[in-house]
Design a protein around this motif. Structure first.
Motif, PDB file in Angstrom:
ATOM      1  N   ARG A 194      -6.425  10.521   8.584  1.00 53.27           N
ATOM      2  CA  ARG A 194      -6.761  10.049   7.225  1.00 53.27           C
ATOM      3  C   ARG A 194      -5.934   8.827   6.852  1.00 53.27           C
ATOM      4  NH1 ARG A 194      -7.414  16.101   5.251  1.00 53.27           N
ATOM      5  NH2 ARG A 194      -9.673  16.225   5.428  1.00 53.27           N
ATOM      6  N   ALA A 195      -4.670   8.818   7.249  1.00 53.82           N
ATOM      7  CA  ALA A 195      -3.821   7.666   6.940  1.00 53.82           C
ATOM      8  C   ALA A 195      -4.308   6.432   7.680  1.00 53.82           C
ATOM      9  CB  ALA A 195      -2.365   7.972   7.292  1.00 53.82           C
ATOM     10  N   ILE A 196      -4.672   6.583   8.948  1.00 54.84           N
ATOM     11  CA  ILE A 196      -5.202   5.437   9.728  1.00 54.84           C
ATOM     12  C   ILE A 196      -6.482   4.926   9.071  1.00 54.84           C
ATOM     13  CG2 ILE A 196      -6.264   4.791  11.937  1.00 54.84           C
ATOM     14  CD1 ILE A 196      -4.226   6.787  13.259  1.00 54.84           C
ATOM     15  N   GLU A 197      -7.362   5.825   8.679  1.00 56.88           N
ATOM     16  CA  GLU A 197      -8.606   5.414   8.011  1.00 56.88           C
ATOM     17  C   GLU A 197      -8.316   4.700   6.695  1.00 56.88           C
ATOM     18  OE1 GLU A 197     -10.788   9.083   7.677  1.00 56.88           O
ATOM     19  OE2 GLU A 197     -11.173   9.171   9.845  1.00 56.88           O
ATOM     20  N   ALA A 198      -7.377   5.217   5.914  1.00 52.33           N
ATOM     21  CA  ALA A 198      -7.036   4.570   4.639  1.00 52.33           C
ATOM     22  C   ALA A 198      -6.447   3.187   4.852  1.00 52.33           C
ATOM     23  CB  ALA A 198      -6.054   5.452   3.852  1.00 52.33           C
ATOM     24  N   ILE A 199      -5.588   3.065   5.863  1.00 52.25           N
ATOM     25  CA  ILE A 199      -4.975   1.762   6.158  1.00 52.25           C
ATOM     26  C   ILE A 199      -6.032   0.777   6.653  1.00 52.25           C
ATOM     27  CG2 ILE A 199      -3.381   0.582   7.747  1.00 52.25           C
ATOM     28  CD1 ILE A 199      -1.648   3.231   7.494  1.00 52.25           C
ATOM     29  N   ASN A 200      -6.907   1.217   7.529  1.00 55.33           N
ATOM     30  CA  ASN A 200      -7.968   0.331   8.020  1.00 55.33           C
ATOM     31  C   ASN A 200      -8.893  -0.105   6.876  1.00 55.33           C
ATOM     32  OD1 ASN A 200      -7.047   0.282  10.659  1.00 55.33           O
ATOM     33  ND2 ASN A 200      -8.314   2.027  11.276  1.00 55.33           N
ATOM     34  N   ALA A 201      -9.196   0.804   5.946  1.00 55.02           N
ATOM     35  CA  ALA A 201     -10.031   0.452   4.792  1.00 55.02           C
ATOM     36  C   ALA A 201      -9.297  -0.506   3.857  1.00 55.02           C
ATOM     37  CB  ALA A 201     -10.440   1.711   4.040  1.00 55.02           C
ATOM     38  N   PHE A 202      -7.993  -0.343   3.772  1.00 55.73           N
ATOM     39  CA  PHE A 202      -7.172  -1.225   2.935  1.00 55.73           C
ATOM     40  C   PHE A 202      -7.221  -2.633   3.492  1.00 55.73           C
ATOM     41  CE2 PHE A 202      -2.843  -3.129   3.009  1.00 55.73           C
ATOM     42  CZ  PHE A 202      -2.794  -3.589   1.716  1.00 55.73           C
TER      43      PHE A 202
ATOM     44  N   GLN B 182       0.704   2.096 -11.660  1.00 57.62           N
ATOM     45  CA  GLN B 182       1.153   0.818 -11.111  1.00 57.62           C
ATOM     46  C   GLN B 182      -0.036   0.106 -10.465  1.00 57.62           C
ATOM     47  OE1 GLN B 182       1.972   0.478  -7.273  1.00 57.62           O
ATOM     48  NE2 GLN B 182       0.393   2.031  -7.375  1.00 57.62           N
ATOM     49  N   HIS B 183       0.150  -1.106  -9.978  1.00 53.57           N
ATOM     50  CA  HIS B 183      -0.976  -1.936  -9.537  1.00 53.57           C
ATOM     51  C   HIS B 183      -1.226  -1.958  -8.027  1.00 53.57           C
ATOM     52  CE1 HIS B 183       2.488  -4.529  -8.959  1.00 53.57           C
ATOM     53  NE2 HIS B 183       1.761  -5.193  -8.103  1.00 53.57           N
ATOM     54  N   VAL B 184      -0.358  -1.372  -7.228  1.00 52.72           N
ATOM     55  CA  VAL B 184      -0.509  -1.419  -5.768  1.00 52.72           C
ATOM     56  C   VAL B 184      -1.510  -0.335  -5.344  1.00 52.72           C
ATOM     57  CG1 VAL B 184       0.714  -1.180  -3.563  1.00 52.72           C
ATOM     58  CG2 VAL B 184       1.831  -2.318  -5.495  1.00 52.72           C
ATOM     59  N   PRO B 185      -2.450  -0.663  -4.440  1.00 54.34           N
ATOM     60  CA  PRO B 185      -3.406   0.349  -3.991  1.00 54.34           C
ATOM     61  C   PRO B 185      -2.708   1.500  -3.272  1.00 54.34           C
ATOM     62  CG  PRO B 185      -3.841  -1.785  -2.925  1.00 54.34           C
ATOM     63  CD  PRO B 185      -2.657  -1.964  -3.811  1.00 54.34           C
ATOM     64  N   TRP B 186      -3.345   2.665  -3.312  1.00 55.20           N
ATOM     65  CA  TRP B 186      -2.759   3.846  -2.692  1.00 55.20           C
ATOM     66  C   TRP B 186      -3.857   4.829  -2.313  1.00 55.20           C
ATOM     67  CZ3 TRP B 186      -3.110   8.636  -5.258  1.00 55.20           C
ATOM     68  CH2 TRP B 186      -3.558   8.563  -6.584  1.00 55.20           C
ATOM     69  N   ALA B 187      -3.502   5.768  -1.443  1.00 54.44           N
ATOM     70  CA  ALA B 187      -4.422   6.808  -1.013  1.00 54.44           C
ATOM     71  C   ALA B 187      -3.666   8.118  -0.898  1.00 54.44           C
ATOM     72  CB  ALA B 187      -5.047   6.446   0.336  1.00 54.44           C
ATOM     73  N   THR B 188      -4.356   9.209  -1.166  1.00 55.11           N
ATOM     74  CA  THR B 188      -3.779  10.536  -0.989  1.00 55.11           C
ATOM     75  C   THR B 188      -4.028  10.990   0.442  1.00 55.11           C
ATOM     76  OG1 THR B 188      -4.179  11.094  -3.302  1.00 55.11           O
ATOM     77  CG2 THR B 188      -3.847  12.928  -1.794  1.00 55.11           C
TER      78      THR B 188
ATOM     79  N   PHE C 287       0.857  -1.185   0.000  1.00 55.22           N
ATOM     80  CA  PHE C 287       0.000   0.000   0.000  1.00 55.22           C
ATOM     81  C   PHE C 287       0.891   1.234   0.000  1.00 55.22           C
ATOM     82  CE2 PHE C 287      -3.260   2.776   2.244  1.00 55.22           C
ATOM     83  CZ  PHE C 287      -4.250   2.668   1.271  1.00 55.22           C
ATOM     84  N   TYR C 288       0.418   2.295  -0.647  1.00 56.34           N
ATOM     85  CA  TYR C 288       1.136   3.565  -0.675  1.00 56.34           C
ATOM     86  C   TYR C 288       0.262   4.670  -0.104  1.00 56.34           C
ATOM     87  CZ  TYR C 288       4.965   1.933  -3.607  1.00 56.34           C
ATOM     88  OH  TYR C 288       6.069   1.285  -4.075  1.00 56.34           O
ATOM     89  N   LEU C 289       0.897   5.571   0.611  1.00 57.27           N
ATOM     90  CA  LEU C 289       0.272   6.804   1.057  1.00 57.27           C
ATOM     91  C   LEU C 289       1.023   7.941   0.376  1.00 57.27           C
ATOM     92  CD1 LEU C 289      -0.026   5.996   4.861  1.00 57.27           C
ATOM     93  CD2 LEU C 289      -1.863   5.904   3.150  1.00 57.27           C
ATOM     94  N   LEU C 290       0.313   8.718  -0.421  1.00 54.49           N
ATOM     95  CA  LEU C 290       0.906   9.836  -1.149  1.00 54.49           C
ATOM     96  C   LEU C 290       0.575  11.125  -0.417  1.00 54.49           C
ATOM     97  CD1 LEU C 290       2.225  11.241  -3.597  1.00 54.49           C
ATOM     98  CD2 LEU C 290       0.009  11.073  -4.752  1.00 54.49           C
ATOM     99  N   CYS C 291       1.593  11.783   0.122  1.00 52.86           N
ATOM    100  CA  CYS C 291       1.402  13.030   0.857  1.00 52.86           C
ATOM    101  C   CYS C 291       1.295  14.199  -0.109  1.00 52.86           C
ATOM    102  CB  CYS C 291       2.555  13.257   1.826  1.00 52.86           C
ATOM    103  SG  CYS C 291       2.574  12.077   3.186  1.00 52.86           S
ATOM    104  N   GLN C 292       0.184  14.885  -0.022  1.00 55.24           N
ATOM    105  CA  GLN C 292      -0.028  16.059  -0.861  1.00 55.24           C
ATOM    106  C   GLN C 292       0.812  17.223  -0.326  1.00 55.24           C
ATOM    107  OE1 GLN C 292      -4.129  16.979  -1.457  1.00 55.24           O
ATOM    108  NE2 GLN C 292      -3.694  18.261  -3.217  1.00 55.24           N
ATOM    109  N   ASN C 293       1.153  18.140  -1.193  1.00 53.55           N
ATOM    110  CA  ASN C 293       2.004  19.260  -0.816  1.00 53.55           C
ATOM    111  C   ASN C 293       1.175  20.438  -0.299  1.00 53.55           C
ATOM    112  OD1 ASN C 293       1.152  19.442  -3.574  1.00 53.55           O
ATOM    113  ND2 ASN C 293       2.465  21.220  -3.801  1.00 53.55           N
ATOM    114  N   ASP C 294       0.282  20.157   0.639  1.00 51.10           N
ATOM    115  CA  ASP C 294      -0.556  21.220   1.197  1.00 51.10           C
ATOM    116  C   ASP C 294      -0.081  21.693   2.570  1.00 51.10           C
ATOM    117  OD1 ASP C 294      -1.285  18.790   2.317  1.00 51.10           O
ATOM    118  OD2 ASP C 294      -3.423  19.232   2.368  1.00 51.10           O
ATOM    119  N   LEU C 295       1.031  21.183   3.029  1.00 50.19           N
ATOM    120  CA  LEU C 295       1.654  21.710   4.250  1.00 50.19           C
ATOM    121  C   LEU C 295       2.618  22.824   3.850  1.00 50.19           C
ATOM    122  CD1 LEU C 295       2.633  18.484   6.242  1.00 50.19           C
ATOM    123  CD2 LEU C 295       0.738  20.048   6.715  1.00 50.19           C
TER     124      LEU C 295
END
Length: 174
Positions: free
Chosen positions: A166-174, A149-155, A111-119
């Motif tokens: 948000r990352a915890i929620e994405a991981i739990n949903a994954f 690519q084929h691996v699931p990911w979330a922003t 799984f990938y977590l893509l950090c947006q550049n909003d900080l």
């Protein structure tokens, strides 16, 4: 089986903080970005051959920490992988070592977590791209790569606490 989750994104988007916070939340380990250690020891005037040295160091460090995890650990968080090495090499040098491309093709992540550049960009002695246009360009390069690519990911976006939630929620949903 341990799920390997990689956190990627442009510099100064909270990747290291997010990895550390996720590891604490899920009571597991995380792998820091090796490039920081390398550049602090060797200076920030890196060359194209250094990219491969850094990539090899990242892989060694990732594998060494993974070996310390108990088999029943749910997750292993990794700050930076070969995708970041590829994008950065192409961005800075307009080319990427074949060995990095081979590692991308053969390494497995879940799984990938893509950090947006909003900080807000935070300066430190190693960061190179403070302007918003460059950070946005790099974010879209990472996003395009993940789409292809084929691996699931979330922003992941928002302030530090929102990112963690948000990352915890994405991981739990994954």
């Amino acid at each position: 089986m341990i799920k390997k989750i990689v956190v990627i994104g442009p510099e100064s988007t909270g990747k290291s903080t997010l990895c550390a916070d996720l590891a604490k939340h899920f009571q597991t380990a995380w792998c820091p970005e090796y490039a920081r250690e390398y550049l602090l020891q060797n200076g920030k005037a890196y060359t194209y051959p250094d990219i491969l040295t850094i990539a090899r160091g990242q892989i060694r460090q990732e594998e060494a920490i993974l070996k310390t995890l108990p088999e029943d650990a749910p997750f292993y968080f990794i700050d930076t992988d070969m995708y970041i090495m590829k994008i950065w090499s192409e961005f800075v040098f307009r080319k990427c070592p074949y060995e990095i491309l081979r590692e991308i093709a053969t390494r497995h992540y879940d799984f990938y977590l893509l950090c947006q550049n909003d900080l807000p960009w935070v300066a430190d002695e190693l960061r190179e791209c403070p302007d918003e246009n460059t950070r946005t360009q790099l974010y879209h390069m990472y996003k395009d790569l993940l789409i292809q690519q084929h691996v699931p990911w979330a922003t992941i976006r928002g302030n530090e606490s929102e990112r963690l939630q948000r990352a915890i929620e994405a991981i739990n949903a994954f």
